[in-house]
Design a protein around this motif. Sequence first.
Motif, PDB file in Angstrom:
ATOM      1  N   PRO A  49     -29.319 -27.309  52.701  1.00  0.00           N
ATOM      2  CA  PRO A  49     -28.925 -27.508  51.308  1.00  0.00           C
ATOM      3  C   PRO A  49     -29.058 -28.945  50.835  1.00  0.00           C
ATOM      4  N   GLY A  50     -29.203 -29.891  51.779  1.00  0.00           N
ATOM      5  CA  GLY A  50     -29.226 -31.306  51.423  1.00  0.00           C
ATOM      6  C   GLY A  50     -28.707 -32.117  52.585  1.00  0.00           C
ATOM      7  N   PHE A  51     -27.994 -33.214  52.302  1.00  0.00           N
ATOM      8  CA  PHE A  51     -27.515 -34.026  53.411  1.00  0.00           C
ATOM      9  C   PHE A  51     -26.244 -34.775  53.036  1.00  0.00           C
ATOM     10  N   PHE A  52     -25.412 -34.982  54.080  1.00  0.00           N
ATOM     11  CA  PHE A  52     -24.222 -35.815  53.969  1.00  0.00           C
ATOM     12  C   PHE A  52     -24.599 -37.271  54.230  1.00  0.00           C
ATOM     13  N   GLY A  53     -23.821 -38.185  53.645  1.00  0.00           N
ATOM     14  CA  GLY A  53     -24.009 -39.603  53.897  1.00  0.00           C
ATOM     15  C   GLY A  53     -22.684 -40.292  54.103  1.00  0.00           C
ATOM     16  N   ALA A  54     -22.653 -41.286  55.005  1.00  0.00           N
ATOM     17  CA  ALA A  54     -21.440 -42.079  55.248  1.00  0.00           C
ATOM     18  C   ALA A  54     -21.842 -43.412  55.845  1.00  0.00           C
ATOM     19  N   ASP A  55     -21.031 -44.436  55.587  1.00  0.00           N
ATOM     20  CA  ASP A  55     -21.244 -45.763  56.162  1.00  0.00           C
ATOM     21  C   ASP A  55     -20.535 -45.850  57.505  1.00  0.00           C
ATOM     22  N   LEU A  56     -21.220 -46.465  58.472  1.00  0.00           N
ATOM     23  CA  LEU A  56     -20.659 -46.664  59.804  1.00  0.00           C
ATOM     24  C   LEU A  56     -20.644 -48.150  60.119  1.00  0.00           C
TER      25      LEU A  56
END
Length: 710
Positions: A238-245
């Motif tokens: 469906p798409g993608f998740f994003g997060a800063d690490l």
Amino acid sequence: MIAPARSMPWPEPDPTDPSDPSETPRQDAPPEPLPASLLTHEWLIANGLGGYASGTLSGVPTRRYHGLLVAAQPAPLGRMLMLCQLEDVLRLPDGTIVRLGDGNLKEFRLEWGLPVWSYDAGPFRLEKRVLLAHRQNTVHVFYRLTAGEGVVRLEAHPTLHFRPHDAPVSTPLGGGYQVTACDGRYELTSPWPNLPSLRLTLDGNNPTFTIAPRTIEEVYYAVEDRRGYESVGDLWSPGFFGADLSLGEDAAAITASTEPWEVVRALSPVEAAEAELERRLRLIEAADPRAHSGTAAELVLAADAFVVTPGRAEDAARAHAAGDEARSLIAGYHWFTDWGRDTMISLEGLTLTTGRELEAGWILRTFARHVRDGLIPNLFPEGRREGLYHTADATLWFFHALDKYLQATGDWETLRLLLPTLLSIVDHHLAGTRFGIGVDPADGLLRQGAEGYQLTWMDAKVDGWVVTPRRGKAVELNALWYNALRLLQGWVWAHGNPEMAEESARNLAAHAERCQESFNRRFWYAEGGYLYDVVDGVLNDQPGDDPACRPNQLFAIALEHPVLDPARWEPVLRVVTERLLTPVGLRTLSPGHPDYKPRYDGDLRARDAAYHQGTVWAWLIGPYVDAWLRVHPGDPARARQLLEGFVHHLGEACLGSISEVFDAEEPYTPRGCVAQAWSVAEVLRCWVKTAAPKEARGEVSVREEEVVAG
């Protein structure tokens, strides 16, 4: 206590070392071949409901069963593949884009039985962990930076294919998935009737979800190909998740679940992880003290995967009405459900050795409620509420399991509750019941057989062909029958109705004595110095006795009440040792027999033709060790040596667990289910049984295991 751990650092790919091209997926192949071991080694964790997560160490799916969430759903659905994979991409501060898995996997390990990956991406190292919430259809995937300065952007692309977990990978994606979003919560639904939504959420710094639907076409599944099944199918994202690490920050966590939102969010991912680790610590502490360390502790965690709450509402209703809980044992992953025979053989190792006596009682009483015409179910098919009863031995193994439970617990109230059922079982066997199962009045031996059915544990059948029908009087059935009669005789005498106990016990003793006399007269194969596998059977389309040398004869020595004359124990054990024993269990047929097959491989027909015709079964090491200790009661150290081959195997196929079967000859390649209940149960039980005094005191701390891939 140190966590039971199994570590695998991986070498860089060697282009000069050719690997089997059938093991390398065609889709998205890396520029250099992955080490073959990344594709052939697997991991698996389970959720206590029959659901699981599993895959290769590389993350490339090779089986239809590989996925991060296979959710156990009520009938008629059964287990459904919901979340396949998370394709992970890192965007580094300098703009470099790194796709995790393309040769940058540096280590895979199990901590407390849970999978952990370490990846290098330039100056950064990322750690990825997966766990399932216990007795929930919920998976948490954690990402954390462990080295490197600066902010890295994670992108995680979920891939989906809602389908029964055992459906072919070529199953069409269907009429499309619908995505809904509200306040960081995302739900995906499909046209499958009665299937709950897949609920997704991300916990982390600067979390986002980008709608970017796409179809990933023609994904190749190498193991399906090798096993003769459809091996190419599509996935959808469906798409993608994003997060800063960032180094030192809390891990980002993606949660996927079919549970209601109030259940999904009852605990944060971190709280869920802490709860699961605490639960696993308690598993080790509750086990037999001889299983608090090393290999045994690893097997205690492996055992946990098989103890389940079945998803049959009727079982729960009946159990709750009696003030009980419903429990069962999954026979093996990935494709088995709960089987009566496997459950009863495995019960001692999986529940009693591990300190789970309460659940052992629930399991026994759950199956007792399903007794029909003197039989317990052979199995409960996937997604169905009622069991199938085509088994001649599962019910007799029920007596064995109950005996071990009573020895461990002294729960005589359960015995008194079950005595009428046990007496009814014997009456049905004496009078004759389904599938030709019944005692021959001419000699007191138990016979079985019905056209088109496979009724003993050697139960391979394909396209109407019963490979080893064994119709007649099978050696292990009569060993089990004698054992059941003697056990019930003692139980009735000590705990039965006082007005009827003496007469009932005397009748049972008479049946047992007749069985024993006939057994020793009929089953001894003097020419070979061992026992016939079947007497009064059909051999080459003619009535006769089958002299095939098989491991089934061991039960005449190994059970609580051995039916075989002690004078014949040593010669039988010697023949079995010479012809059938391997480092990972026993062959099912001796080499040299015309039907002997050295390899269990190929398509379904080829595999089933070899399933019990030489193929090694790990669980058979249990009765072998029992028989060995009967013949050599003062030599437990030698018996322990018989188990050492499994230590290597714990790092060979499905890390931390034991396979169903192995090829009959070196290198004894593991085959079949990657994690099998009775394999784990019997090795664990015998490991504890043969423990040295220091282990028996529980003084050895849990050590870290390390296996380096070759």
